[in-house]
Design an enzyme around this catalytic site. Sequence first.
Site, short mmCIF file in Angstrom:
data_model
loop_
_atom_site.label_atom_id
_atom_site.label_comp_id
_atom_site.label_asym_id
_atom_site.label_seq_id
_atom_site.Cartn_x
_atom_site.Cartn_y
_atom_site.Cartn_z
CG ASP A 39 -0.37 -0.10 2.52
OD1 ASP A 39 0.87 -0.18 2.61
OD2 ASP A 39 -1.13 -0.08 3.52
CD GLU B 265 0.08 -1.41 8.23
OE1 GLU B 265 -0.27 -0.73 9.21
OE2 GLU B 265 0.53 -0.92 7.18
CD GLU C 81 7.52 -0.19 8.07
OE1 GLU C 81 6.55 -0.87 7.69
OE2 GLU C 81 7.77 0.95 7.63
O1 KIV Z 1 3.59 -1.20 1.59
C1 KIV Z 1 4.80 -1.44 1.72
O2 KIV Z 1 5.62 -1.13 0.85
C2 KIV Z 1 5.22 -2.11 2.95
C3 KIV Z 1 6.67 -2.02 3.32
C4 KIV Z 1 6.86 -2.27 4.74
C5 KIV Z 1 7.52 -2.90 2.52
O3 KIV Z 1 4.43 -2.67 3.62
#
Ligand code: KIV
Length: 271
Positions: free
Chosen positions: A54, A125, A188
Amino acid sequence: MAASSSKTPSQRVTTRTLQKIRTDGGNISMLTAYDFPTAEVLDEAGIDILLVGDSLAMVVQGHDTTLPVTMDEMLYHAKMVGRAAKRAMVVVDLPFPEGQLEIMRSVEAGARVLKESNCHAVKLEGGAEQARRIETIVTAGIPVMAHVGLRPQNVHVDGGYRVQRNVTTLIEDAQAAEQAGAFAVLIECVPSDVGQAITEAVKVPTIGIGAGSHVTGQVLVTHDMIGFNSGYLPRFVRQFSDVRTTIHDAAVAYRNAIKGGEFPAGEESFR
Ligand code: KIV
């Protein structure tokens, strides 16, 4: 039924391939991709996982956060990447708020990814608080990569993008995601020793972005990694190329050739 010629399951990176890499002590490579030609070249380069992230809201659409991109827009890009990737596993982010609303909505979004885009998994997430959602999506036959640590969709709750340091919570998040059936955990923006502690606390592969080197694999946003980004670059990014300058210089040379009457030349014209 026989598998189709160029995309046999044995060539494709799958959840099992990734688990074997972790078990064998190897490293997994992952990059973002949002369109056909980029996905094609990354796949040919042997990148194991392509992420339709995203982050496209920021690097392709020009927004300030990842929040505005919609599920339909994610699918638009996922279809291009799914068409291009012959070997890589393709993971698609569930954009805000597909992973926060009612659980069956996430299942429907994940099912659209598998049915409509020829991609293979979703990323979501969250950790412990998302365990029931992860379990329901996986039970529906949709592989899930969990995303713990800094969660960009939480930017307004967190008041910005910050390094995450609560090792106890982060380990609980990763373990809850693993127990719920996640095939991998993306971590992350955590200190290197926290990335290592999380990795040691789970058996599934961990993919770090700003999480140090003691994880199973690494991911970067491709536009950051190739130098095709005009904005802020986080400390964890290594720029392996300078594509922005290459495109700029090509555009200047093209403009100059037109202004100077050198383009098109005779051999570039029809007779
Ligand atoms: O959307 C994204 O690019 C991610 C990064 C943490 C790689 O989730």
